[in-house]
Motif scaffolding. Structure first.
Motif, PDB file in Angstrom:
ATOM      1  N   TYR A  74      25.016 -13.071 -40.941  1.00 22.82           N
ATOM      2  CA  TYR A  74      23.658 -12.737 -41.389  1.00 22.82           C
ATOM      3  C   TYR A  74      23.259 -13.584 -42.586  1.00 22.82           C
ATOM      4  O   TYR A  74      22.141 -14.106 -42.651  1.00 22.82           O
ATOM      5  N   SER A  96      22.256 -16.976 -41.496  1.00 28.91           N
ATOM      6  CA  SER A  96      20.934 -16.936 -40.865  1.00 28.91           C
ATOM      7  C   SER A  96      19.842 -16.785 -41.910  1.00 28.91           C
ATOM      8  O   SER A  96      18.780 -17.399 -41.802  1.00 28.91           O
ATOM      9  N   ASP A  97      20.100 -15.980 -42.938  1.00 27.67           N
ATOM     10  CA  ASP A  97      19.130 -15.801 -44.011  1.00 27.67           C
ATOM     11  C   ASP A  97      18.910 -17.109 -44.769  1.00 27.67           C
ATOM     12  O   ASP A  97      17.779 -17.432 -45.159  1.00 27.67           O
ATOM     13  N   SER A 153      24.334  -5.459 -40.149  1.00 27.96           N
ATOM     14  CA  SER A 153      24.312  -6.918 -40.314  1.00 27.96           C
ATOM     15  C   SER A 153      23.937  -7.626 -39.016  1.00 27.96           C
ATOM     16  O   SER A 153      23.217  -8.625 -39.035  1.00 27.96           O
ATOM     17  N   GLN A 154      24.409  -7.118 -37.892  1.00 30.96           N
ATOM     18  CA  GLN A 154      24.066  -7.735 -36.610  1.00 30.96           C
ATOM     19  C   GLN A 154      22.570  -7.626 -36.329  1.00 30.96           C
ATOM     20  O   GLN A 154      21.953  -8.572 -35.826  1.00 30.96           O
ATOM     21  N   ASP A 195      20.786 -10.021 -38.676  1.00 28.48           N
ATOM     22  CA  ASP A 195      21.030 -11.384 -38.208  1.00 28.48           C
ATOM     23  C   ASP A 195      20.127 -11.728 -37.017  1.00 28.48           C
ATOM     24  O   ASP A 195      19.481 -12.779 -36.998  1.00 28.48           O
ATOM     25  N   THR A 210      16.468 -11.950 -38.119  1.00 27.39           N
ATOM     26  CA  THR A 210      16.298 -13.102 -39.011  1.00 27.39           C
ATOM     27  C   THR A 210      16.298 -14.400 -38.212  1.00 27.39           C
ATOM     28  O   THR A 210      15.489 -15.302 -38.466  1.00 27.39           O
TER      29      THR A 210
END
Length: 139
Positions: A45, A48-49, A106-107, A110, A113
């Motif tokens: 995540y 990805s952020d 978080s998934q 992610d 995002t």
């Protein structure tokens, strides 16, 4: 004796304050512990952020001469962040209180995002004359 103990404790605290934290090796994949899987999902995540922020900055740079569109993008991004966080809080609610919760959250973060990053990057690829695209082409 008390002074010696206090001095030793102070020295230990000072030494630990200067110690550099060692990165924790992650075991992502088959046979991982739940803690490892939680950390791996968080790491994905965060990556990805980072990509999202890069794409956002690229769009902002393209809009630097248009304060109205810049303000609109900023408002849209704030609203999107609020939506993403609320959606992920809701969709991961079934795991609340469990050891799997951080991974599920978080998934979700992610996934959403990555989708937003794709949208922002799409704005950077608009064709000349595309009136449905708010971002001017690269000059």
């Amino acid at each position: 004796m008390r002074i010696a103990i206090a001095t030793a404790a102070a020295l230990l605290l000072a030494a630990s304050a200067h110690a550099q934290p060692q990165p924790i090796p992650l075991k992502c994949g088959k046979g991982s512990t739940q803690t490892d899987m939680n950390l791996c999902a968080d790491q994905a995540y965060r990556q990805s952020d980072k990509h999202l922020n890069e794409a956002y900055r690229s769009v902002i740079d393209r809009l630097k001469d248009d304060s109205t569109k810049t303000t609109q993008l900023q408002a849209a991004q704030k609203a999107w962040l609020f939506f993403r966080d609320a959606e992920c809080a809701f969709s991961s609610g079934g795991a609340t209180g469990g050891s799997i919760y951080p991974m599920v959250l978080s998934q979700c973060l992610d996934k959403l995002t990555q989708a937003r990053t794709k949208e922002l990057r799409g704005y950077l690829k608009c064709e000349e004359g595309d009136t449905s695209c708010p971002v001017p082409g690269k000059q």
